[in-house]
Design a protein around this motif. Structure first.
Motif, PDB file in Angstrom:
ATOM      1  N   VAL A  70       0.752  -1.267   0.063  1.00 45.29           N
ATOM      2  CA  VAL A  70      -0.069   0.004  -0.065  1.00 45.29           C
ATOM      3  C   VAL A  70       0.913   1.317   0.082  1.00 45.29           C
ATOM      4  N   LEU A  71       2.159   1.264   0.600  1.00 44.66           N
ATOM      5  CA  LEU A  71       2.925   2.385   0.517  1.00 44.66           C
ATOM      6  C   LEU A  71       3.486   2.409  -0.670  1.00 44.66           C
ATOM      7  N   ILE A  72       3.543   1.538  -1.595  1.00 44.36           N
ATOM      8  CA  ILE A  72       4.227   1.688  -2.929  1.00 44.36           C
ATOM      9  C   ILE A  72       2.912   2.445  -3.718  1.00 44.36           C
ATOM     10  N   TRP A  73       1.803   1.841  -3.430  1.00 40.68           N
ATOM     11  CA  TRP A  73       0.736   2.245  -4.211  1.00 40.68           C
ATOM     12  C   TRP A  73      -0.163   3.541  -4.021  1.00 40.68           C
ATOM     13  N   SER A  74       0.062   3.697  -2.858  1.00 41.83           N
ATOM     14  CA  SER A  74      -0.928   5.126  -2.568  1.00 41.83           C
ATOM     15  C   SER A  74      -0.074   6.095  -1.821  1.00 41.83           C
ATOM     16  N   ASN A  75      -1.043   7.013  -1.651  1.00 38.57           N
ATOM     17  CA  ASN A  75      -0.311   8.281  -0.673  1.00 38.57           C
ATOM     18  C   ASN A  75      -0.295   7.846   0.744  1.00 38.57           C
ATOM     19  N   VAL A  76       0.744   8.430   1.299  1.00 41.33           N
ATOM     20  CA  VAL A  76       1.246   8.072   2.829  1.00 41.33           C
ATOM     21  C   VAL A  76       0.215   7.980   3.779  1.00 41.33           C
ATOM     22  N   GLU A  77      -0.429   9.339   3.399  1.00 39.67           N
ATOM     23  CA  GLU A  77      -1.709   9.377   4.508  1.00 39.67           C
ATOM     24  C   GLU A  77      -2.948   8.618   4.560  1.00 39.67           C
ATOM     25  N   VAL A 121      -2.438   1.289  13.439  1.00 39.99           N
ATOM     26  CA  VAL A 121      -1.393   1.915  14.143  1.00 39.99           C
ATOM     27  C   VAL A 121       0.082   1.472  13.482  1.00 39.99           C
ATOM     28  N   ALA A 122      -0.062   0.021  12.947  1.00 39.74           N
ATOM     29  CA  ALA A 122       1.163  -0.524  12.371  1.00 39.74           C
ATOM     30  C   ALA A 122       1.315   0.186  10.923  1.00 39.74           C
ATOM     31  N   GLY A 123       0.253   0.568  10.291  1.00 39.74           N
ATOM     32  CA  GLY A 123       0.446   1.342   8.915  1.00 39.74           C
ATOM     33  C   GLY A 123       0.980   2.640   9.506  1.00 39.74           C
ATOM     34  N   GLU A 124       0.495   3.341  10.648  1.00 39.20           N
ATOM     35  CA  GLU A 124       0.875   4.774  10.814  1.00 39.20           C
ATOM     36  C   GLU A 124       2.377   4.489  10.973  1.00 39.20           C
ATOM     37  N   VAL A 125       2.877   3.601  11.935  1.00 36.64           N
ATOM     38  CA  VAL A 125       4.372   3.456  11.885  1.00 36.64           C
ATOM     39  C   VAL A 125       5.127   3.507  10.983  1.00 36.64           C
ATOM     40  N   LEU A 126       4.744   2.603  10.138  1.00 43.14           N
ATOM     41  CA  LEU A 126       5.565   2.503   8.553  1.00 43.14           C
ATOM     42  C   LEU A 126       5.394   3.636   7.809  1.00 43.14           C
ATOM     43  N   SER A 127       4.299   4.287   7.611  1.00 41.84           N
ATOM     44  CA  SER A 127       4.173   5.404   6.792  1.00 41.84           C
ATOM     45  C   SER A 127       4.545   6.755   7.259  1.00 41.84           C
ATOM     46  N   GLN A 128       4.739   6.597   8.527  1.00 41.52           N
ATOM     47  CA  GLN A 128       5.366   7.640   9.455  1.00 41.52           C
ATOM     48  C   GLN A 128       4.192   8.896   9.572  1.00 41.52           C
ATOM     49  N   GLY A 129       2.940   8.412   9.533  1.00 39.56           N
ATOM     50  CA  GLY A 129       2.026   9.371   9.353  1.00 39.56           C
ATOM     51  C   GLY A 129       1.982  10.466  10.584  1.00 39.56           C
ATOM     52  N   SER A 130       1.766  11.805  10.277  1.00 41.17           N
ATOM     53  CA  SER A 130       1.701  12.714  11.184  1.00 41.17           C
ATOM     54  C   SER A 130       0.469  13.047  12.035  1.00 41.17           C
ATOM     55  N   LEU A 131       0.247  13.355  13.202  1.00 42.32           N
ATOM     56  CA  LEU A 131      -0.816  13.450  14.297  1.00 42.32           C
ATOM     57  C   LEU A 131      -1.308  11.951  14.289  1.00 42.32           C
ATOM     58  N   SER A 132      -0.527  11.042  14.868  1.00 41.38           N
ATOM     59  CA  SER A 132      -1.035   9.494  14.852  1.00 41.38           C
ATOM     60  C   SER A 132      -0.453   8.733  15.827  1.00 41.38           C
ATOM     61  N   GLU A 156       3.569   8.874  16.529  1.00 39.89           N
ATOM     62  CA  GLU A 156       4.355   8.907  17.632  1.00 39.89           C
ATOM     63  C   GLU A 156       5.303   7.715  18.181  1.00 39.89           C
ATOM     64  N   ILE A 157       4.900   6.526  18.049  1.00 38.96           N
ATOM     65  CA  ILE A 157       5.701   5.541  18.258  1.00 38.96           C
ATOM     66  C   ILE A 157       7.193   5.312  17.462  1.00 38.96           C
ATOM     67  N   PHE A 158       6.823   5.859  16.057  1.00 44.88           N
ATOM     68  CA  PHE A 158       8.019   5.778  15.147  1.00 44.88           C
ATOM     69  C   PHE A 158       9.189   7.020  15.456  1.00 44.88           C
ATOM     70  N   MET A 159       8.513   8.079  15.842  1.00 48.96           N
ATOM     71  CA  MET A 159       9.264   9.210  16.453  1.00 48.96           C
ATOM     72  C   MET A 159      10.481   8.729  17.821  1.00 48.96           C
ATOM     73  N   GLY A 160       9.380   7.782  18.713  1.00 51.60           N
ATOM     74  CA  GLY A 160      10.207   7.338  19.844  1.00 51.60           C
ATOM     75  C   GLY A 160      11.319   6.282  19.563  1.00 51.60           C
ATOM     76  N   LYS A 161      11.251   5.612  18.422  1.00 53.38           N
ATOM     77  CA  LYS A 161      12.257   4.721  17.665  1.00 53.38           C
ATOM     78  C   LYS A 161      13.287   5.372  17.156  1.00 53.38           C
ATOM     79  N   ILE A 162      13.006   6.738  16.729  1.00 58.65           N
ATOM     80  CA  ILE A 162      14.087   7.417  15.949  1.00 58.65           C
ATOM     81  C   ILE A 162      14.757   8.131  17.168  1.00 58.65           C
ATOM     82  N   TYR A 163      14.431   8.652  18.198  1.00 61.13           N
ATOM     83  CA  TYR A 163      15.057   9.381  19.224  1.00 61.13           C
ATOM     84  C   TYR A 163      15.379   8.154  20.306  1.00 61.13           C
ATOM     85  N   LEU A 164      15.296   6.970  20.095  1.00 61.37           N
ATOM     86  CA  LEU A 164      15.733   5.768  21.082  1.00 61.37           C
ATOM     87  C   LEU A 164      14.809   6.272  22.368  1.00 61.37           C
TER      88      LEU A 164
END
Length: 251
Positions: free
Chosen positions: A112-119, A192-203, A207-215
């Protein structure tokens, strides 16, 4: 009565035991980055709740979950009715829904990330995972309806609308009701898993992805607890609604 009292005690003992074991393991590891202590997670939890965007973040994730459920429900009802009435559609839909049911969730998200818009990735991912389950539930519910009841309705010449409202809808609902909370919980997790991989804003996933980036491991666990609490509240709400809708059966 004593049986239920005993069960309720274990209901409180179980999470307490889990927290004790967690704290012991955390102290043994001695590294909050790898396995944070409960106090660190609690502080992160409080800080997250205090943030101005907290309610907006939760709302956006719940909105995506609701859209996924709504679209899946409409398509599932339509496809199951067509499959029930016409064998052609049942044969036509079978490989498609079997494919959706079998494909790994992570593969769905990446495609889905390949086929469509991130949001819209979380919404489409939720639909692709939930749709085959709803389809099978509704089709199974229709098949479980008592044929003698339908024959009786036909003998007394009850209108098709009344048969649909009085026999089909209750029959499908009672067949599927017990699985509804699990389906909604699954959809929320997939979104939520889709939001993590798509790095969706306001989700929540973002936020879980940002937690991973900043450890910020404590922050990740805090968000996991929030998702668990949301699922818990939804489960209580759905069970309350179900008990109200089926109250007449206990009379």
């Amino acid at each position: 009565m004593k049986k239920y009292l005993f069960q309720s005690r274990w209901l409180f003992i179980s999470p307490l035991l889990f927290m004790v074991i967690w704290e012991i393991v955390s102290r043994m590891i001695g590294n909050d980055l790898i396995f944070p202590r409960l106090l660190s997670i609690f502080k992160a939890f409080i800080n997250i709740i205090k943030e101005k965007n907290f309610l907006f973040i939760v709302f956006h994730t719940l909105k995506r979950t609701g859209i996924s459920i709504g679209i899946s429900l409409i398509l599932g009802i339509l496809c199951s009715i067509l499959s029930y009435k016409y064998k052609f559609f049942y044969i036509l839909f079978f490989p498609f829904f079997s494919f959706l049911k079998s494909i790994p969730t992570i593969a769905v998200i990446i495609l889905v990330l390949i086929w469509s818009n991130v949001e819209i990735v979380p919404v489409i991912t939720g639909i692709m995972i939930l749709l085959p389950l709803i389809y099978e539930n509704i089709l199974g519910g229709i098949d479980s309806i008592d044929r003698e009841l339908l024959k009786m309705a036909d003998i007394y010449k009850i209108s098709k609308i009344d048969v649909f409202k009085g026999i089909y809808i209750p029959g499908v609902y009672y067949f599927s009701a017990s699985g509804i909370p699990a389906l909604i919980a699954l959809t929320l997790k997939v979104v939520v898993a889709g939001e993590v991989l798509s790095q969706g804003s306001l989700s929540i996933g973002g936020e879980i992805f940002m937690g991973k980036i900043y450890l910020e491991t404590s922050s990740i666990f805090a968000w996991v607890i929030i998702v668990i609490l949301i699922n818990f509240l939804l489960d209580i709400f759905l069970k309350k609604v179900n008990s109200e809708l089926t109250k007449w059966r206990n009379l």
